[in-house]
Design an enzyme around this catalytic site. Structure first.
Site, PDB file in Angstrom:
ATOM      1  N   HIS A 158       0.835  -1.210   0.000  1.00  0.00           N
ATOM      2  CA  HIS A 158       0.000   0.000   0.000  1.00  0.00           C
ATOM      3  C   HIS A 158       0.866   1.255   0.000  1.00  0.00           C
ATOM      4  CE1 HIS A 158      -3.288  -2.719   1.193  1.00  0.00           C
ATOM      5  NE2 HIS A 158      -4.090  -1.775   0.699  1.00  0.00           N
ATOM      6  N   LYS A 162      -0.648   4.839   4.598  1.00  0.00           N
ATOM      7  CA  LYS A 162      -1.520   3.884   5.306  1.00  0.00           C
ATOM      8  C   LYS A 162      -1.025   3.678   6.736  1.00  0.00           C
ATOM      9  CE  LYS A 162      -3.852  -0.532   4.855  1.00  0.00           C
ATOM     10  NZ  LYS A 162      -5.139   0.076   5.235  1.00  0.00           N
TER      11      LYS A 162
HETATM   12  P1  NAD Z   1      -7.643   9.328   4.935  1.00  0.00           P
HETATM   13  O1  NAD Z   1      -6.768   9.534   6.132  1.00  0.00           O
HETATM   14  O2  NAD Z   1      -7.247   9.950   3.636  1.00  0.00           O
HETATM   15  O3  NAD Z   1      -9.141   9.808   5.279  1.00  0.00           O
HETATM   16  C1  NAD Z   1      -9.774   9.627   6.503  1.00  0.00           C
HETATM   17  C2  NAD Z   1     -10.631  10.877   6.740  1.00  0.00           C
HETATM   18  O4  NAD Z   1     -11.477  10.664   7.903  1.00  0.00           O
HETATM   19  C3  NAD Z   1      -9.788  12.134   7.024  1.00  0.00           C
HETATM   20  O5  NAD Z   1     -10.221  13.188   6.180  1.00  0.00           O
HETATM   21  C4  NAD Z   1     -10.083  12.439   8.497  1.00  0.00           C
HETATM   22  O6  NAD Z   1     -10.023  13.808   8.813  1.00  0.00           O
HETATM   23  C5  NAD Z   1     -11.502  11.897   8.604  1.00  0.00           C
HETATM   24  N1  NAD Z   1     -11.930  11.674  10.002  1.00  0.00           N
HETATM   25  C6  NAD Z   1     -11.199  11.190  11.028  1.00  0.00           C
HETATM   26  N2  NAD Z   1     -11.945  11.212  12.151  1.00  0.00           N
HETATM   27  C7  NAD Z   1     -13.161  11.724  11.817  1.00  0.00           C
HETATM   28  C8  NAD Z   1     -14.339  11.999  12.547  1.00  0.00           C
HETATM   29  N3  NAD Z   1     -14.443  11.756  13.868  1.00  0.00           N
HETATM   30  N4  NAD Z   1     -15.407  12.523  11.874  1.00  0.00           N
HETATM   31  C9  NAD Z   1     -15.315  12.776  10.540  1.00  0.00           C
HETATM   32  N5  NAD Z   1     -14.218  12.544   9.809  1.00  0.00           N
HETATM   33  C10 NAD Z   1     -13.153  12.020  10.440  1.00  0.00           C
HETATM   34  O7  NAD Z   1      -7.766   7.748   4.776  1.00  0.00           O
HETATM   35  P2  NAD Z   1      -8.312   6.893   3.516  1.00  0.00           P
HETATM   36  O8  NAD Z   1      -7.177   6.445   2.689  1.00  0.00           O
HETATM   37  O9  NAD Z   1      -9.462   7.612   2.885  1.00  0.00           O
HETATM   38  O10 NAD Z   1      -8.838   5.602   4.297  1.00  0.00           O
HETATM   39  C11 NAD Z   1      -9.804   5.685   5.326  1.00  0.00           C
HETATM   40  C12 NAD Z   1     -10.076   4.293   5.869  1.00  0.00           C
HETATM   41  O11 NAD Z   1     -10.657   3.462   4.850  1.00  0.00           O
HETATM   42  C13 NAD Z   1      -8.806   3.544   6.324  1.00  0.00           C
HETATM   43  O12 NAD Z   1      -9.149   2.754   7.452  1.00  0.00           O
HETATM   44  C14 NAD Z   1      -8.477   2.674   5.122  1.00  0.00           C
HETATM   45  O13 NAD Z   1      -7.721   1.541   5.452  1.00  0.00           O
HETATM   46  C15 NAD Z   1      -9.866   2.299   4.678  1.00  0.00           C
HETATM   47  N6  NAD Z   1     -10.006   1.846   3.272  1.00  0.00           N
HETATM   48  C16 NAD Z   1     -10.863   0.817   3.065  1.00  0.00           C
HETATM   49  C17 NAD Z   1     -11.125   0.377   1.777  1.00  0.00           C
HETATM   50  C18 NAD Z   1     -12.162  -0.707   1.570  1.00  0.00           C
HETATM   51  O14 NAD Z   1     -12.447  -1.082   0.418  1.00  0.00           O
HETATM   52  N7  NAD Z   1     -12.764  -1.212   2.651  1.00  0.00           N
HETATM   53  C19 NAD Z   1     -10.484   0.988   0.685  1.00  0.00           C
HETATM   54  C20 NAD Z   1      -9.619   2.067   0.936  1.00  0.00           C
HETATM   55  C21 NAD Z   1      -9.391   2.496   2.242  1.00  0.00           C
END
Ligand code: NAD
Length: 270
Positions: A158, A162
């Site tokens: 990744h 991450k």
């Molecule tokens: P990122 O850090 O770019 O985004 C996360 C966002 O959530 C940030 O903007 C942060 O400010 C916000 N956030 C944090 N706490 C919050 C709260 N209390 N209220 C509102 N917003 C809040 O991360 P990302 O790359 O977008 O990934 C996010 C999550 O999704 C990770 O856990 C990642 O592993 C997961 N993910 C899952 C899949 C899937 O298919 N299941 C795919 C990609 C990423």
């Protein structure tokens, strides 16, 4: 065309949040009714279009998730474990659909989601893509067909930002392989080898994580036996696959009984 399903996106400024905003905008079955960011984030209180620098969209960015959860028919949540657990208390109260892509959840977190799923319709997957969910099925079938002469190793790669390892997808694949073998992953998983580790445990399922650059997500499940090796491989090149899967889950969940569902149900994989 029927009524569009009103969707709330949590964590709108994140990598997945931005992708979800664009995916919902392209859909003729869904409508973005509001988004959230963590309290103190500089988008809170603004219009989403203004925050994105795209001009007014009429979509508010909320700091309090309750403000949008009460209005939404589905909540899509790719944030952090703490935020997701807090959101699930609210989606349970509102009895709404809650699609969870957040990874890095502990067993305690998952138990909290099970409790919330008595009232909310939760769809949760460490990976929302069709390809990985199919690969998960294949990993289970292959593990069931082979004995422990075949060592199972899961390698994931990744991007450098991450924060959790192994990835949610790697764990999903590991759970499937363990289920195929009829064992509990927590009892056989081998992680973070370093130094004089001793030989590999018979029947272990090993995990390795690579972090770098802008890799969207790559997973291999290796079945290494005497004289031959089977490798299942999935390469994601576009985060849009996760966002489209999440939107599909949000639409699928409409009218479904409360419960804790996986993408396999959404994709009709049983
Ligand atoms: P990122 O850090 O770019 O985004 C996360 C966002 O959530 C940030 O903007 C942060 O400010 C916000 N956030 C944090 N706490 C919050 C709260 N209390 N209220 C509102 N917003 C809040 O991360 P990302 O790359 O977008 O990934 C996010 C999550 O999704 C990770 O856990 C990642 O592993 C997961 N993910 C899952 C899949 C899937 O298919 N299941 C795919 C990609 C990423």
């Amino acid at each position: 065309m029927g009524e569009r399903v009103g969707i709330a996106v949590m964590g709108a400024s994140g990598r997945m949040g931005r992708m979800l905003i664009d995916t919902i905008a392209e859909s003729d079955r869904a409508e973005l009714i509001g988004v959230t960011e963590r309290p103190g984030h500089d988008w809170v209180g603004k219009d989403l279009g203004d925050a994105l620098g795209r001009g007014h969209m009429g979509v508010p960015v909320y700091g309090d998730p309750l403000d949008v959860i009460v209005k939404a028919q589905a909540v899509i949540d790719f944030t952090s474990p703490e935020a997701t657990i807090a959101h699930a208390q609210l989606t349970a109260q509102a009895r709404t659909v809650h699609v969870i892509g957040t990874t890095g959840l502990s067993e305690t977190d998952i138990a909290a989601l099970d409790a919330a799923a008595r009232h909310a319709t939760i769809v949760r997957a460490g990976n929302m893509s069709l390809g990985v969910n199919l690969m998960t099925r294949l990993a289970q079938q292959i593990a069931a067909a082979l004995d422990t002469e075949f060592d199972i190793e899961i390698v994931e790669k990744h991007h450098r930002h991450k924060v959790d390892a192994p990835s949610g997808t790697a764990l999903m694949l590991g759970e499937a392989a363990a289920a195929g073998r009829g064992v509990d992953l927590s009892e056989v998983s081998e992680r973070g080898r370093d130094g004089i580790t001793g030989p590999r445990g018979e029947g272990a399922i090993g995990f390795s994580a690579i972090r770098g650059g802008d890799i969207v997500g790559e997973h291999d499940v290796i079945f290494a036996g005497p004289g031959e090796r089977i490798v299942l491989s999935h390469i994601a090149t576009d985060r849009g696959i996760f966002a489209r899967g999440a939107l599909k889950a949000a639409l699928w969940g409409q009218g479904k009984a409360p419960g804790h569902y996986s993408m396999a149900s959404v994709l009709g994989l049983g």
